[in-house]
Design a protein around this motif. Structure first.
Motif, PDB file in Angstrom:
ATOM      1  N   ASN A  82      -8.220  -2.359   6.834  1.00 30.77           N
ATOM      2  CA  ASN A  82      -7.485  -3.563   6.493  1.00 30.77           C
ATOM      3  C   ASN A  82      -8.466  -4.581   5.921  1.00 30.77           C
ATOM      4  O   ASN A  82      -9.670  -4.317   5.829  1.00 30.77           O
ATOM      5  N   SER A 115       0.816  -1.216   0.000  1.00 29.98           N
ATOM      6  CA  SER A 115       0.000   0.000   0.000  1.00 29.98           C
ATOM      7  C   SER A 115       0.849   1.265   0.000  1.00 29.98           C
ATOM      8  O   SER A 115       0.486   2.274  -0.618  1.00 29.98           O
ATOM      9  N   ILE A 148      -5.773   1.809   8.512  1.00 29.35           N
ATOM     10  CA  ILE A 148      -4.404   2.238   8.263  1.00 29.35           C
ATOM     11  C   ILE A 148      -4.395   3.690   7.800  1.00 29.35           C
ATOM     12  O   ILE A 148      -5.364   4.160   7.199  1.00 29.35           O
ATOM     13  N   THR A 188      -3.940  -4.668   3.572  1.00 28.91           N
ATOM     14  CA  THR A 188      -4.711  -3.445   3.426  1.00 28.91           C
ATOM     15  C   THR A 188      -5.662  -3.662   2.261  1.00 28.91           C
ATOM     16  O   THR A 188      -5.327  -4.354   1.293  1.00 28.91           O
ATOM     17  N   ASN A 247      -0.030  -5.359   8.989  1.00 27.32           N
ATOM     18  CA  ASN A 247      -0.747  -6.609   8.756  1.00 27.32           C
ATOM     19  C   ASN A 247      -0.529  -7.613   9.883  1.00 27.32           C
ATOM     20  O   ASN A 247      -1.425  -8.379  10.230  1.00 27.32           O
ATOM     21  N   SER A 250       3.391   4.555   6.761  1.00 24.35           N
ATOM     22  CA  SER A 250       2.018   4.190   7.091  1.00 24.35           C
ATOM     23  C   SER A 250       1.945   3.891   8.582  1.00 24.35           C
ATOM     24  O   SER A 250       2.903   4.118   9.328  1.00 24.35           O
TER      25      SER A 250
END
Length: 334
Positions: free
Chosen positions: A138, A56, A261, A217, A176, A106
């Motif tokens: 997510n 991402s 996120i 994500t 994650n 992030s």
């Protein structure tokens, strides 16, 4: 890998609004007090993404660099931006604070201190918070051939086979990983974590069937879900994503789980305040473009513009939040 960032998108906005930037950042100081580099940028600006392509951060970084195929067509290109794939926060920290080295980060940036007892730098004090880009949920993602069709199916399977179902993440201590461990904590299941060096490599192995489950994500998983190469079981936001209105949230399964996120841009410590304010305003202008909002919405991300001070406060609060989550879940780097 190179990209182009236009003077019209950065330098033009800074120069045209210098007085406003200074008034916002420094109160009543006159515009003449601004320490903005003349003609910025007059050489290549390095926009560093500290993860391999496909994650991402890479997707959002490419969008902010408009010469790439995914960039905003309303901004022409002229200044090269190099995007390395190695972890680059220390490199950014040591760079000259002149606006020519920027870092895309992030939520993972605020999570790393939660599992690393000794960080090589202070994530709050050693880099400059410049601007946020946006937020997004997510997603719990599975290989299309995986038996679980819903989150309830996944929980039932994991409880029937404790520790036998593997889940992939973009790496230890990343967004994650935290999403997976929080899921285990709130559902009481045992699943085995398989860390990868980035979301892109993890996604490849999910599609290949080497690992059945991925906490990802949504912005990264969306194109592969649409192509049928993987399947999104559920999203972790407080409500369904407009990009996937038919996919339920985890909460709709009766599970108290919410994970979102954010993405943003940092610079080296000691950047001149007027330059920081100018870059922040430039990003806000880009995010306000209808084309940008349309594109990010299509990618399951929501633009979010805040001040540099507010962004720094978000990072600091998130660090404290995720330290507690890591402690409760007994997460640690290994």
């Amino acid at each position: 890998e190179t990209m182009r960032v236009p003077p019209s998108a950065i330098a033009g906005a800074i120069a045209a609004s210098a007085a406003t930037f200074v008034q916002l950042a420094l109160g009543t100081l006159p515009a003449a007090a601004a320490e903005l580099p003349a003609g910025y940028p007059n050489r290549p600006v390095r926009l560093i993404v500290p993860f391999p392509p496909g994650g991402s951060n890479d997707i959002l970084g490419r969008f902010m660099a408009p010469s790439s195929p995914t960039g905003s067509a309303s901004r022409s290109s002229s200044t090269t931006v190099l995007v390395p794939t190695a972890s680059s926060a220390p490199t950014s920290r040591r760079a000259t604070p002149d606006g020519y080295t920027l870092l895309v980060v992030s939520t993972s940036y605020a999570m790393n201190p939660a599992i690393h007892k000794k960080m090589p730098f202070d994530p709050v004090k050693d880099l400059t918070a410049i601007a946020m880009i946006g937020t997004g949920p997510n997603a719990i993602v599975v290989n299309p051939n995986f038996a679980a069709k819903t989150v309830k199916d996944l929980v039932a399977m994991a409880k029937a086979k404790p520790g036998q179902i593997n889940y992939a993440s973009s790496g230890i201590g990343g967004f994650n990983h935290f999403g997976g461990e929080l899921f285990k904590s709130v559902t009481g299941v045992q699943m085995t974590h398989v860390p990868y060096k980035g979301g892109g490599p993890a996604m490849v192995d999910i599609m290949a069937g080497h690992v059945p489950v991925l906490f990802s994500t949504l912005i990264q998983a969306l194109p592969h879900h649409r192509s049928g190469k993987l399947r999104v079981l559920a999203t972790g936001g407080p409500k369904r994503s407009p990009a996937l209105p038919d996919v339920p949230t985890v909460k709709e399964s009766g599970i108290d789980y919410e994970v979102t996120i954010w993405w943003g841009i940092l610079g080296p410590k000691g950047m001149p305040q007027p330059l920081v304010a100018g870059l922040n305003d430039t990003v806000a202008k880009i995010l306000a473009e209808p084309e940008t909002q349309k594109r990010l919405a299509a990618e399951a991300a929501e633009p979010l513009a805040v001040s540099p001070k507010e962004f720094a406060q978000i990072i600091e609060k998130d660090i404290a939040k995720w330290i507690k989550v890591a402690r409760d879940a007994k997460m640690q780097a290994h």
